[in-house]
Design a protein around this motif. Structure first.
Motif, PDB file in Angstrom:
ATOM      1  N   GLY A 264       1.024  -1.117  -0.215  1.00  0.00           N
ATOM      2  CA  GLY A 264      -0.260  -0.425   0.024  1.00  0.00           C
ATOM      3  C   GLY A 264       0.846   1.161   0.402  1.00  0.00           C
ATOM      4  O   GLY A 264       1.441   1.310  -1.051  1.00  0.00           O
ATOM      5  N   ARG A 265       0.688   2.247   1.240  1.00  0.00           N
ATOM      6  CA  ARG A 265       1.053   3.121   1.603  1.00  0.00           C
ATOM      7  C   ARG A 265       3.062   3.018   1.744  1.00  0.00           C
ATOM      8  O   ARG A 265       3.606   3.742   2.466  1.00  0.00           O
ATOM      9  CB  ARG A 265       0.593   4.439   1.498  1.00  0.00           C
ATOM     10  N   LEU A 266       2.631   2.576   2.359  1.00  0.00           N
ATOM     11  CA  LEU A 266       4.248   1.909   3.582  1.00  0.00           C
ATOM     12  C   LEU A 266       5.218   0.800   2.731  1.00  0.00           C
ATOM     13  O   LEU A 266       4.736   0.415   0.991  1.00  0.00           O
ATOM     14  CB  LEU A 266       4.069   0.639   4.544  1.00  0.00           C
ATOM     15  N   SER A 267       6.368   1.583   2.813  1.00  0.00           N
ATOM     16  CA  SER A 267       7.770   0.415   2.234  1.00  0.00           C
ATOM     17  C   SER A 267       8.922   0.186   3.665  1.00  0.00           C
ATOM     18  O   SER A 267       9.162   1.028   4.705  1.00  0.00           O
ATOM     19  CB  SER A 267       8.409   1.021   0.921  1.00  0.00           C
ATOM     20  N   LEU A 268       8.926  -1.167   3.296  1.00  0.00           N
ATOM     21  CA  LEU A 268       9.396  -2.185   4.397  1.00  0.00           C
ATOM     22  C   LEU A 268      10.364  -2.378   3.942  1.00  0.00           C
ATOM     23  O   LEU A 268      10.928  -2.987   2.748  1.00  0.00           O
ATOM     24  CB  LEU A 268       8.725  -2.846   5.161  1.00  0.00           C
ATOM     25  N   ASP A 269      11.870  -2.662   5.138  1.00  0.00           N
ATOM     26  CA  ASP A 269      13.296  -3.336   3.979  1.00  0.00           C
ATOM     27  C   ASP A 269      13.457  -5.198   5.537  1.00  0.00           C
ATOM     28  O   ASP A 269      12.628  -4.938   6.583  1.00  0.00           O
ATOM     29  CB  ASP A 269      14.119  -2.853   4.664  1.00  0.00           C
ATOM     30  N   LEU A 270      13.630  -6.065   4.606  1.00  0.00           N
ATOM     31  CA  LEU A 270      12.568  -7.171   5.150  1.00  0.00           C
ATOM     32  C   LEU A 270      14.072  -8.074   4.850  1.00  0.00           C
ATOM     33  O   LEU A 270      14.952  -8.387   3.834  1.00  0.00           O
ATOM     34  CB  LEU A 270      11.343  -7.923   5.445  1.00  0.00           C
ATOM     35  N   PRO A 271      13.715  -9.508   5.652  1.00  0.00           N
ATOM     36  CA  PRO A 271      14.918 -10.536   5.326  1.00  0.00           C
ATOM     37  C   PRO A 271      14.294 -11.324   4.053  1.00  0.00           C
ATOM     38  O   PRO A 271      13.307 -11.210   3.615  1.00  0.00           O
ATOM     39  CB  PRO A 271      14.839 -10.981   6.749  1.00  0.00           C
ATOM     40  N   ALA A 272      15.199 -10.981   2.960  1.00  0.00           N
ATOM     41  CA  ALA A 272      14.890 -11.405   1.762  1.00  0.00           C
ATOM     42  C   ALA A 272      13.988 -13.107   1.591  1.00  0.00           C
ATOM     43  O   ALA A 272      13.451 -13.354   0.467  1.00  0.00           O
ATOM     44  CB  ALA A 272      15.688 -11.395   0.484  1.00  0.00           C
ATOM     45  N   ARG A 273      14.517 -13.954   2.065  1.00  0.00           N
ATOM     46  CA  ARG A 273      14.015 -15.290   2.261  1.00  0.00           C
ATOM     47  C   ARG A 273      14.329 -15.739   0.882  1.00  0.00           C
ATOM     48  O   ARG A 273      15.500 -15.479   0.453  1.00  0.00           O
ATOM     49  CB  ARG A 273      12.954 -15.622   3.340  1.00  0.00           C
ATOM     50  N   THR A 274      13.135 -16.468   0.322  1.00  0.00           N
ATOM     51  CA  THR A 274      13.404 -17.143  -0.466  1.00  0.00           C
ATOM     52  C   THR A 274      12.557 -15.784  -2.297  1.00  0.00           C
ATOM     53  O   THR A 274      12.268 -16.357  -3.902  1.00  0.00           O
ATOM     54  CB  THR A 274      12.492 -18.170  -0.666  1.00  0.00           C
ATOM     55  N   ALA A 275      12.373 -14.359  -1.567  1.00  0.00           N
ATOM     56  CA  ALA A 275      11.710 -14.254  -2.176  1.00  0.00           C
ATOM     57  C   ALA A 275      12.316 -13.231  -3.594  1.00  0.00           C
ATOM     58  O   ALA A 275      13.475 -13.144  -3.947  1.00  0.00           O
ATOM     59  CB  ALA A 275      11.255 -12.755  -1.843  1.00  0.00           C
ATOM     60  N   GLN A 276      11.463 -13.037  -5.044  1.00  0.00           N
ATOM     61  CA  GLN A 276      12.000 -12.714  -6.114  1.00  0.00           C
ATOM     62  C   GLN A 276      11.283 -10.949  -6.070  1.00  0.00           C
ATOM     63  O   GLN A 276      10.197 -11.444  -5.159  1.00  0.00           O
ATOM     64  CB  GLN A 276      11.778 -13.876  -6.549  1.00  0.00           C
ATOM     65  N   ILE A 277      11.594 -10.547  -6.935  1.00  0.00           N
ATOM     66  CA  ILE A 277      11.385  -9.095  -7.171  1.00  0.00           C
ATOM     67  C   ILE A 277       9.537  -9.327  -8.617  1.00  0.00           C
ATOM     68  O   ILE A 277       9.903 -10.504  -8.439  1.00  0.00           O
ATOM     69  CB  ILE A 277      12.062  -8.478  -7.886  1.00  0.00           C
ATOM     70  N   GLY A 278       8.276  -9.203  -7.374  1.00  0.00           N
ATOM     71  CA  GLY A 278       7.273  -9.062  -8.266  1.00  0.00           C
ATOM     72  C   GLY A 278       6.170  -9.563  -7.133  1.00  0.00           C
ATOM     73  O   GLY A 278       6.553  -8.878  -6.078  1.00  0.00           O
ATOM     74  N   PRO A 279       5.269  -9.624  -7.439  1.00  0.00           N
ATOM     75  CA  PRO A 279       4.350  -9.774  -6.068  1.00  0.00           C
ATOM     76  C   PRO A 279       4.888 -11.125  -5.281  1.00  0.00           C
ATOM     77  O   PRO A 279       4.732 -11.622  -5.903  1.00  0.00           O
ATOM     78  CB  PRO A 279       2.630 -10.570  -6.938  1.00  0.00           C
ATOM     79  N   ALA A 280       3.780 -10.832  -4.612  1.00  0.00           N
ATOM     80  CA  ALA A 280       4.464 -11.688  -2.961  1.00  0.00           C
ATOM     81  C   ALA A 280       3.514 -11.718  -1.709  1.00  0.00           C
ATOM     82  O   ALA A 280       2.542 -10.903  -1.884  1.00  0.00           O
ATOM     83  CB  ALA A 280       5.535 -11.645  -3.193  1.00  0.00           C
ATOM     84  N   LYS A 281       3.697 -12.889  -0.734  1.00  0.00           N
ATOM     85  CA  LYS A 281       2.398 -12.213   0.368  1.00  0.00           C
ATOM     86  C   LYS A 281       3.628 -11.984   1.866  1.00  0.00           C
ATOM     87  O   LYS A 281       4.683 -12.609   1.554  1.00  0.00           O
ATOM     88  CB  LYS A 281       1.382 -14.021   0.433  1.00  0.00           C
ATOM     89  N   LEU A 282       3.118 -11.666   2.156  1.00  0.00           N
ATOM     90  CA  LEU A 282       2.932 -10.855   3.644  1.00  0.00           C
ATOM     91  C   LEU A 282       2.470 -11.076   4.723  1.00  0.00           C
ATOM     92  O   LEU A 282       1.593 -11.163   4.484  1.00  0.00           O
ATOM     93  CB  LEU A 282       3.142  -8.941   3.445  1.00  0.00           C
TER      94      LEU A 282
END
Lengths: 355, 733
Positions: A264-282
């Motif tokens: 949304g309007r927040l941006s966060l800096d998180l451990p990436a784990r297995t994430a890749q660029i694109g849509p994801a779930k939090l």
């Protein structure tokens, strides 16, 4: 011989399938349990956890696959020829036998003389602090005491593996906490392997070396309580273990194990784990959501409802990232429905879901 | 692996005992007399199997060879390979013995094999030795299966299944098959279709003449009677059930006593009492005749009389079924209807009654089957117009002596009852809405609409009075000097029946049949309970392939009328390989397999109340299934075991339909003896004897109730299930 003793207490499920008629409860289960480990099978009802336990006990036969206990194939052995013992949800104490006879039953079945069996049974009762109750009938004991008799009856056989099928579900909340600690202490002290089935995630997290979460007959994730809680591999785990909100987000960049995430309007800096660029779930834990009341126009969310639960407050929030469920321990100034709020997350409260 | 060899040892021991120790063949004077022991060496007919082989009966050689092979196998290591050999060996032994038993009869070949194999000497029926060998082979078969890993090597369960299948085949399926075969035989036993051709389309059976003013065939009469009886008893049963649960009728508890009546009353006693009241010399008949001036004569004989007697007899059974149904309708349904602005009448008609409908249909079918199977009442009240069950009896016993006709009639009767049973099973299965959930279903049943309530109470009171009156007559009749002519009170009948003197012992005419009845009922009761409970255990607690077929065929055998069992036993056990007619054994087997339903139903009900986790706990604690049964299940089933014992004992005493075919001069049963008395017109003694029987059974059942006490029964049932919850709740409270 040394090989055998090394493996004593080890359990393997290899390619296990279990069907009931046309319904396949467990399609393909593979699981290794190390000696001395306490593994919990956790999941909603109907997920196959009890079936798995019953197959290990020999009360059900797998449709395909192999089960090994202590390195020995027991797939087609009846329950009485496997070196396991089980604590039942209903305790299954024989109502027509005294407590001592109940505990001695398995020993006598194994061929011990009545006198020896009773002596060992007495020691078993002492282990759970019920040495004075031997002459009573099970119906004359309280629920907690019955539960301990059931544990003693299983433990005196010194099985390779102790199986516990929802052992605490017939106890009230306060007793449950005490007994689960007792079981864990006994297991640590005597060092036996244990497989523990429950649908209560608190219980699973509290007693286990390792938690295996099952869903529709498949192992969804397996790991230490901490791994499951902090690094859920799926939306299901996040929801089932941590009462978390799962919200869609976008990963903008991944670098040096960190991910830049927009929510949304927040941006966060998180451990990436297995994430890749694109849509994801939090996954955002309910207790990690901080709500700060703001004036109208500055809000990122709005309180829809509030429930008062004594030691904490529960909020439902409408926000631009979707409906959220939040828990606050701040009693001093409860927020009222309609209140505009600014949302933020505590450190570690939001995790990218892997997988 | 010692246990595997131990069970094989037992099987082998049985087999070799049959070959070496006891007479192989049937002994005319009976095995249990043990008077054969003295003559065993001198009389070749009493030799065991090995002696018979030496005597030239080479058909027994394979038995010896197979058992010898099994003995040799015993030394090899247990495992799937040996298991398969044992399995084949057991099956071969069973197959061979059955084949040779049927092939060689008393006078040589009984199958047309002589041209092929040459002449052969005849052999008697299977005796103790042969039975032991059969048991041995079935044991080897079962343990072979176990070693191959079937049912995870549970030899005990496999043994039990094989044994039960063998018993049910030998004592239920085989007689029925023999009866079908009997339809195609003349009285010498030769194959012919004459009998069946003459009988199957016989107008005396199938004529529909009554539609055009004539008389109808016996099949239609029986069907018509069964429909009327089912209607009558269902309606009355419903009336009683409603009266007991939904009205303010006084003496409601007394109504429950009604349910005991059919258990303690020999089935023909009601008919007997009816003839006393409404027969030619009955005072109701005389009263009516003097009032109307009409000659009523023998109006009670025939369908109307049988109908009244059957409705009297079966209403209590229907009541028992329907009280569960009526109570099972959830009160909250009726309360919901009332809060939805429905008055009592609308609630009853639109909610209560439709919910009871499947239960009513069930009661109707039970009444139908009971009426079809009833033998005692039609025998006494049938007069010239009998029903199928009595026609079967007269076809073999009377002057006709036409077994083929009896078989055809029995097949027709069997078709009727089995259709009703199948209808009940498939059509009604799962349609019962009335379920007692036991949870959250408080509330009170709605009272009946005022008019209906009045009607129900009225009918219930009248019919209860009628029933009491009839039973009063039975007690009183035994003391009347000559019924209908001289009603002076006398003890003469009792004295003749039950007199005892110091020098001569039991001199009364009834003692002989009385002691026989008691002895046979006592012998049958534990066997019935054992077979019934073992079956129930397999059905409720074990899983094995073919279980649903096993269960279904067993249930179906419950629908076989007693008359059909009687006639089929006569036809099956008159000739080798199993010859038992005229012995006490045939009566005992008849009771065991006829009353098995009592044991099975009781066992199933009781076992369903024992939490299956108790068995599982025992298994995981290292006990095998035999030990689990002995140490856990049986002690918990104690009340059910006692109940099965008592009821099979009582039912053995009251039964008549099958028994009447099987009694002999040596082993006469009380009921058959009483029927004989009635046929000779000795009503006084017959009634006195019947009252005495009823008293004996009241004593037995009353004693049993006192011993167990219903409260303990109930507490026991709850022990397994509820205690934990209650305790848990107490702790938290």
């Amino acid at each position: 011989m040394t090989h055998q003793t090394e493996k004593r207490g080890a359990v393997s499920f290899r390619g296990i399938r279990k069907s009931f008629g046309a319904f396949t409860a467990i399609p393909d289960l593979n699981l290794e349990i190390a000696p001395g480990e306490l593994v919990t099978l956790l999941g909603p009802s109907g997920c196959g956890k009890t079936t798995t336990l019953r197959m290990l006990a020999g009360l059900e036969t797998p449709s395909a696959g192999q089960i090994l206990i202590g390195g020995k194939d027991v797939t087609h052995l009846p329950p009485n020829r496997r070196d396991v013992a089980m604590v039942f949800q209903s305790y299954a104490l024989f109502p027509h036998m005294s407590v001592l006879d109940n505990v001695a039953y398995g020993l006598e079945s194994g061929g011990l003389k009545r006198g020896e069996a009773r002596e060992l049974a007495d020691r078993g009762l002492a282990l759970v602090g019920l040495e004075a109750m031997g002459h009573r009938l099970p119906a004359e004991l309280s629920g907690g005491q019955q539960q301990r008799v059931a544990v003693a009856r299983a433990l005196v056989l010194e099985p390779q593996v102790l199986l516990l099928d929802e052992p605490l579900s017939n106890l009230d909340a306060r007793l449950r906490r005490r007994v689960r600690t007792e079981i864990r202490e006994l297991q640590q002290r005597l060092g036996f392997t244990a497989v523990y089935v429950t649908h209560d995630q608190d219980e699973a997290l509290a007693v286990s070396d390792r938690v295996v979460v099952m869903r529709e007959g498949i192992i969804e994730q397996s790991g230490t309580p901490r791994t499951l809680y902090e690094e859920p591999s799926s939306e299901f785990i996040a929801d089932f273990i941590g009462e978390a909100n799962v919200v869609p987000c976008t990963v903008d960049a991944v670098a040096a194990g960190r991910a830049q995430v927009t929510l949304g309007r927040l941006s966060l800096d998180l451990p990436a784990r297995t994430a890749q660029i694109g849509p994801a779930k939090l996954s955002v834990r309910a207790r990690a959501i901080r709500l700060v009341p703001v004036d109208a126009g500055e809000e990122t969310g709005r309180v829809r409802s509030m429930s008062y639960l004594g030691d904490h407050l529960e909020y439902e929030i409408d926000s631009d990232i979707g409906a959220l469920f939040a828990i606050s321990t701040d009693h001093a100034e409860p927020l009222t429905p309609g209140q505009p709020v600014q949302l933020s997350f505590e450190q570690g409260g939001a995790v990218l879901i892997g997988g | 692996m010692n246990s595997a060899n131990r069970s094989i040892d037992i099987a082998l021991l049985l087999g070799f005992a049959g070959l070496l120790l006891v007479p192989w063949y049937h002994i005319r004077s009976g095995f249990f007399g043990f008077d054969w022991i003295g003559d065993m060496l001198s009389d070749p007919r009493l030799w065991p199997g090995l002696g018979q082989i030496a005597d030239g009966r080479l058909q027994l050689l394979p038995v010896l060879l197979l058992l010898g092979f099994a003995l040799w196998l015993r030394r090899s290591a247990p495992g799937p390979a040996r298991g398969r050999l044992l399995l084949v060996l057991g099956a071969a032994g069973l197959g061979w013995m059955i084949a040779e038993g049927f092939a060689i009869g008393l006078r040589g070949w009984s199958l047309p094999l002589e041209p092929l194999l040459g002449a052969i000497e005849g052999q008697p029926a299977f005796g103790a030795g042969a039975v032991l060998a059969l048991l041995s082979f079935s044991g080897l078969f079962a343990f072979g299966l176990a070693e191959r890993g079937a049912l995870r090597g549970d030899g005990f369960v496999l043994g039990a299944i094989v044994l039960l299948v063998l018993l049910v085949s030998a004592f239920v399926a085989y007689p029925i098959l023999a009866m079908f075969a009997g339809a195609f035989q003349d009285f010498r036993g030769n194959f012919t279709t004459d009998g069946i051709a003459a009988n199957i389309l016989d107008p005396a059976i199938w004529s529909l003449g009554c539609l055009s003013g004539g008389g109808c065939g016996v099949a239609w009469r029986t069907l018509f009677l069964a429909l009327c009886t089912a209607t009558g008893s269902t309606l009355l049963g419903l009336v009683f059930a409603l009266a007991a649960t939904r009205t303010a009728m006084p003496f409601k508890k007394g109504l429950r006593l009604l349910t005991v009546l059919p258990i303690i009353t020999p089935p023909f006693v009601i008919g007997l009492a009816l003839t006393m009241v409404m027969g030619r010399a009955g005072f109701v008949t005389e009263l009516l005749e003097s009032l109307t001036g009409q000659e009523l004569g023998r109006w009670i004989y025939g369908l109307p009389g049988i109908w009244i007697a059957q409705v009297l007899s079966f209403t209590p059974i229907s009541f028992l079924v329907l009280i569960g149904v009526v109570e099972g309708v959830s009160p909250s349904m009726e309360e919901a209807s009332q809060t939805l602005r429905a008055n009592r009448w609308r609630t009853f008609r639109r909610v209560s009654l439709p919910l009871m409908a499947p239960g009513l249909a069930n009661a109707f079918l039970i009444g139908f089957i009971e009426s079809m199977a009833d033998f005692g009442n039609p025998l006494i009240l049938g007069g010239n117009g009998g029903v199928l069950s009595t026609e079967i009896f007269f076809a073999v016993v009377g002057a006709q002596h036409d077994p083929s006709r009896a078989a055809v009639l029995a097949i027709i009767l069997l078709c009727f009852t089995l259709s009703a049973f199948l209808a009940q099973r498939f059509w009604l299965a799962g349609r019962n809405f009335a379920t007692v959930s036991g949870k959250g279903d408080g509330g009170r049943h709605a009272e009946l609409p005022l008019v209906l309530g009045g009607l129900v109470v009225g009918i219930a009171v009248l019919w209860s009075l009628f029933t009491l009156f009839i039973y009063g007559m039975i007690l009183f009749g035994g003391f009347a000097k000559v019924w209908g002519l001289d009603h002076t009170l006398t003890l003469e009948h009792y004295a003749r029946a039950f007199s005892v003197s110091l020098e001569h012992g039991f001199t009364g005419v009834a003692w002989n049949s009385f002691w026989t009845t008691m002895g046979i009922a006592l012998a049958a009761a534990p066997l019935t309970a054992a077979v019934g409970l073992l079956t129930a255990w397999l059905i409720v607690r074990q899983r094995f392939p073919g279980k649903s077929v096993f269960e279904f065929s067993l249930m179906m055998s419950f629908a076989i009328p007693g008359t059909v069992i009687g006639i089929s036993y006569v036809m099956a056990y008159n000739l080798p390989p199993l010859q038992m007619t005229g012995s006490a054994l045939i009566l005992i087997f008849c009771f065991v397999f006829r009353n098995m339903p009592v044991g099975v139903r009781g066992g199933v009900a009781a076992m369903s109340q024992i939490d299956s986790s108790l068995d599982e706990a025992s298994l995981t604690l290292g006990a095998n299934s035999a030990r689990t049964l002995r140490r856990v299940i049986l002690p918990l089933l104690k009340p059910a075991i006692l109940a099965a014992l008592v009821y099979s004992f009582v039912r053995a005493i009251t039964s008549i339909s099958a028994v009447i075919f099987l009694v002999s001069a040596k082993y006469n049963m009380a009921t058959a003896y009483i029927v004989g008395l009635v046929e000779n017109g000795e009503y006084g003694i017959a009634i006195a004897y019947s009252s005495a029987l009823i008293l004996v059974m009241i004593t037995v059942i009353g004693g049993f109730q006192l011993l167990i006490g219903e409260r303990r029964l109930r507490r026991r049932a709850e022990d397994g299930r509820k205690v934990h919850n209650i305790e848990a709740r107490e702790i938290s409270a």
